[in-house]
Design a protein around this motif. Sequence first.
Motif, short mmCIF file in Angstrom:
data_model
loop_
_atom_site.label_atom_id
_atom_site.label_comp_id
_atom_site.label_asym_id
_atom_site.label_seq_id
_atom_site.Cartn_x
_atom_site.Cartn_y
_atom_site.Cartn_z
N MET A 8 -5.49 1.75 -2.56
CA MET A 8 -6.72 1.29 -3.22
C MET A 8 -7.85 1.11 -2.22
SD MET A 8 -5.65 -1.41 -6.12
CE MET A 8 -5.56 -0.83 -7.77
N ALA A 9 -7.53 0.63 -1.03
CA ALA A 9 -8.55 0.45 0.00
C ALA A 9 -9.18 1.78 0.40
CB ALA A 9 -7.96 -0.25 1.22
N ASP A 10 -8.36 2.85 0.45
CA ASP A 10 -8.88 4.18 0.77
C ASP A 10 -9.85 4.66 -0.30
OD1 ASP A 10 -7.21 4.23 3.02
OD2 ASP A 10 -5.60 5.22 1.91
N VAL A 11 -9.48 4.45 -1.56
CA VAL A 11 -10.32 4.86 -2.68
C VAL A 11 -11.62 4.05 -2.66
CG1 VAL A 11 -10.51 4.94 -5.20
CG2 VAL A 11 -8.38 5.63 -4.07
N ALA A 12 -11.51 2.76 -2.40
CA ALA A 12 -12.70 1.91 -2.33
C ALA A 12 -13.65 2.41 -1.25
CB ALA A 12 -12.30 0.46 -2.06
N GLU A 13 -13.10 2.78 -0.12
CA GLU A 13 -13.93 3.28 0.97
C GLU A 13 -14.61 4.60 0.58
OE1 GLU A 13 -13.31 4.97 5.46
OE2 GLU A 13 -12.05 3.30 4.82
N GLN A 14 -13.87 5.48 -0.05
CA GLN A 14 -14.44 6.77 -0.43
C GLN A 14 -15.53 6.63 -1.49
OE1 GLN A 14 -11.88 10.13 -1.10
NE2 GLN A 14 -10.40 9.41 0.42
N TYR A 23 -9.41 -1.84 -8.34
CA TYR A 23 -8.34 -2.47 -9.11
C TYR A 23 -8.73 -2.55 -10.59
CZ TYR A 23 -4.94 -5.92 -10.68
OH TYR A 23 -3.94 -6.56 -11.38
N HIS A 24 -9.96 -2.94 -10.87
CA HIS A 24 -10.43 -3.04 -12.26
C HIS A 24 -10.43 -1.65 -12.92
CE1 HIS A 24 -12.58 -4.38 -15.77
NE2 HIS A 24 -13.42 -3.37 -15.59
N MET A 25 -10.86 -0.62 -12.20
CA MET A 25 -10.87 0.74 -12.76
C MET A 25 -9.45 1.19 -13.09
SD MET A 25 -13.90 2.72 -10.64
CE MET A 25 -13.09 2.58 -9.07
N VAL A 26 -8.51 0.84 -12.22
CA VAL A 26 -7.11 1.20 -12.44
C VAL A 26 -6.54 0.42 -13.62
CG1 VAL A 26 -4.79 1.02 -11.45
CG2 VAL A 26 -6.65 1.99 -10.09
N ARG A 27 -6.73 -0.88 -13.64
CA ARG A 27 -6.16 -1.72 -14.69
C ARG A 27 -6.76 -1.43 -16.06
NH1 ARG A 27 -2.11 -3.86 -15.47
NH2 ARG A 27 -2.76 -5.93 -16.02
N SER A 28 -8.02 -0.97 -16.09
CA SER A 28 -8.66 -0.64 -17.37
C SER A 28 -8.27 0.75 -17.86
CB SER A 28 -10.18 -0.71 -17.22
OG SER A 28 -10.66 0.36 -16.41
N GLY A 29 -7.60 1.54 -17.00
CA GLY A 29 -7.20 2.89 -17.36
C GLY A 29 -8.25 3.93 -17.05
N GLU A 30 -9.38 3.50 -16.50
CA GLU A 30 -10.45 4.43 -16.17
C GLU A 30 -10.05 5.39 -15.05
OE1 GLU A 30 -15.15 4.18 -14.84
OE2 GLU A 30 -14.00 2.34 -15.04
N LEU A 31 -9.26 4.88 -14.09
CA LEU A 31 -8.79 5.68 -12.96
C LEU A 31 -7.26 5.67 -12.97
CD1 LEU A 31 -9.33 7.25 -10.34
CD2 LEU A 31 -9.47 5.04 -9.16
N PRO A 32 -6.63 6.79 -13.26
CA PRO A 32 -5.16 6.83 -13.31
C PRO A 32 -4.53 6.49 -11.96
CG PRO A 32 -6.10 8.81 -14.30
CD PRO A 32 -7.22 8.08 -13.61
N ALA A 33 -3.45 5.73 -12.00
CA ALA A 33 -2.74 5.33 -10.79
C ALA A 33 -1.29 5.06 -11.15
CB ALA A 33 -3.38 4.08 -10.18
N ILE A 34 -0.47 4.91 -10.11
CA ILE A 34 0.94 4.57 -10.31
C ILE A 34 1.27 3.36 -9.44
CG2 ILE A 34 1.63 6.91 -10.89
CD1 ILE A 34 2.75 7.16 -8.01
N LYS A 35 2.32 2.65 -9.83
CA LYS A 35 2.85 1.56 -9.03
C LYS A 35 4.13 2.05 -8.38
CE LYS A 35 2.36 -2.74 -10.20
NZ LYS A 35 2.45 -4.04 -10.84
N VAL A 36 4.26 1.81 -7.08
CA VAL A 36 5.44 2.27 -6.35
C VAL A 36 6.04 1.13 -5.53
CG1 VAL A 36 4.65 4.66 -6.22
CG2 VAL A 36 4.08 3.09 -4.38
N GLY A 37 7.27 1.29 -5.19
CA GLY A 37 7.94 0.32 -4.32
C GLY A 37 8.35 -0.95 -5.03
#
Length: 78
Positions: A8-14, A23-37
């Motif tokens: 997320m920090a890399d995306v924020a920087e870009q 985080y808000h974009m991911v949690r709202s579904g605006e930006l697709p992401a996965i949870k790992v580990g």
Amino acid sequence: MEPRFLLMADVAEQLNVSTSQVYHMVRSGELPAIKVGGRGQWRIERSKLEEYIQRKYAETAEWVRANPLIGETDDELA
């Protein structure tokens, strides 16, 4: 070779935004992401970020077409 998944920090920087905004974009579904580990850390696939950026360009272009500047010149905006 660039990594497939970004923190997320890399995306924020870009995007030049805060990590909490990503985080808000991911949690709202605006930006697709996965949870790992075991701790469920978020990762954003590079291709999904590029798709998001292209979608935002298209949305912005549509907004600009729908909201033309009337009576303002480029000199007035500078």
